[in-house]
Enzyme design. Structure first.
Site, PDB file in Angstrom:
ATOM      1  N   LYS A  83       0.854  -1.191   0.000  1.00 46.56           N
ATOM      2  CA  LYS A  83       0.000   0.000   0.000  1.00 46.56           C
ATOM      3  C   LYS A  83       0.891   1.242   0.000  1.00 46.56           C
ATOM      4  O   LYS A  83       1.796   1.372   0.831  1.00 46.56           O
ATOM      5  CB  LYS A  83      -0.898  -0.040   1.241  1.00 46.56           C
ATOM      6  CG  LYS A  83      -2.157   0.779   1.134  1.00 46.56           C
ATOM      7  CD  LYS A  83      -3.042   0.486   2.339  1.00 46.56           C
ATOM      8  CE  LYS A  83      -4.260   1.361   2.360  1.00 46.56           C
ATOM      9  NZ  LYS A  83      -4.922   1.317   3.658  1.00 46.56           N
TER      10      LYS A  83
HETATM   11  C1  E4P Z   1      -8.314   1.660   4.008  1.00 44.77           C
HETATM   12  O1  E4P Z   1      -7.533   1.234   3.216  1.00 44.77           O
HETATM   13  C2  E4P Z   1      -8.175   2.990   4.653  1.00 44.77           C
HETATM   14  O2  E4P Z   1      -6.940   3.100   5.257  1.00 44.77           O
HETATM   15  C3  E4P Z   1      -9.302   3.201   5.629  1.00 44.77           C
HETATM   16  O3  E4P Z   1     -10.512   2.779   5.012  1.00 44.77           O
HETATM   17  C4  E4P Z   1      -9.388   4.606   6.149  1.00 44.77           C
HETATM   18  O4  E4P Z   1     -10.568   4.746   6.889  1.00 44.77           O
HETATM   19  P1  E4P Z   1     -10.848   5.977   7.861  1.00 44.77           P
HETATM   20  O5  E4P Z   1     -11.058   7.202   7.045  1.00 44.77           O
HETATM   21  O6  E4P Z   1     -12.076   5.591   8.615  1.00 44.77           O
HETATM   22  O7  E4P Z   1      -9.633   6.111   8.741  1.00 44.77           O
END
Ligand code: E4P
Length: 217
Positions: A83
């Site tokens: 990622k």
């Molecule tokens: C997923 O890959 C993201 O990191 C996550 O959905 C972020 O979510 P949030 O905005 O609730 O922190």
């Protein structure tokens, strides 16, 4: 539509994976901090629990350092997806991983043109953040719709992974506008099963069945 869990809680992941409805898992540095355990250990455990794509996020900010960290993360298990943040360096690293056949998830996407660049860099997944856009008065679903149109216009194979999902309505909207994947917190996963009319209907059916005095087995 694939459903990923957005979590680093291995007990919860194991429990929800037993439904057979979990296709993958996403993590981020905040969720790793929440787990309070070494990242490499947590990611390895999740990779054992769920055979699908498991996103593990780099912490570096320069392309070379992201590539080094990503290679280490990718060596944990064959289902690790590296990622990367949607920055200039992140997309340089993304293109390098695409050349090596390593899967990537480009995160922190807030515009359709960012998503276009990620597709050109060969990202496996693009993660538009619905909830965080909604928090700022924008419509996260519109962003996913726009990305879908752009990717379909040019035949990009990058999968749209709707992220920052806060509720069941977000899941429905992401599915309607054609997201390939939605990643959801465990609480939203649990909510997807629920409807008050299901509970009410089942209660009545069970009552009526009991009144028959019958047994199927
Ligand atoms: C997923 O890959 C993201 O990191 C996550 O959905 C972020 O979510 P949030 O905005 O609730 O922190």
């Amino acid at each position: 539509m694939q459903i990923f869990l957005d979590s680093t809680d291995t007990k919860v992941i194991a429990d929800l994976a037993s439904t057979g409805l979990v296709d993958g898992v996403t993590t981020n540095p905040t969720l790793i901090a929440k787990a309070g355990r070494p990242m490499l250990e947590v990611i390895a455990e999740i990779c054992d629990l769920v055979p699908g794509p498991i996103s593990a996020e780099v912490a570096a900010t320069t392309a070379d350092a992201m590539i080094a960290e990503g290679q280490k993360l990718a060596s944990i298990a064959p289902n690790v997806v590296v990622k990367l943040p949607l920055t200039r360096d992140g997309l340089i690293a993304c293109a390098a991983f695409a050349g090596e056949g390593i899967s990537t998830n480009v995160t922190l996407c807030f515009s359709a043109t960012q998503a276009l660049l990620a597709a050109k860099a060969g990202a496996t997944f693009i993660s538009p953040f619905i909830g965080r856009l909604d928090d700022y008065g924008f419509d996260g679903t519109d962003l996913i719709r726009d990305i879908r149109t752009i990717y379909d216009n040019y035949g990009y194979e990058t999968e749209i992974l709707a992220a920052s999902v806060r509720n069941v309505a977000h899941v429905k909207e992401a599915a309607i506008v054609g997201a390939d994947v939605v990643t959801i917190p465990p609480s939203v996963f649990a909510d997807l099963f629920k409807h008050p009319l299901t509970d009410k209907g089942l209660e009545q059916f069970l009552k009526d069945w009991a009144g028959t005095g019958q047994s199927i087995l």
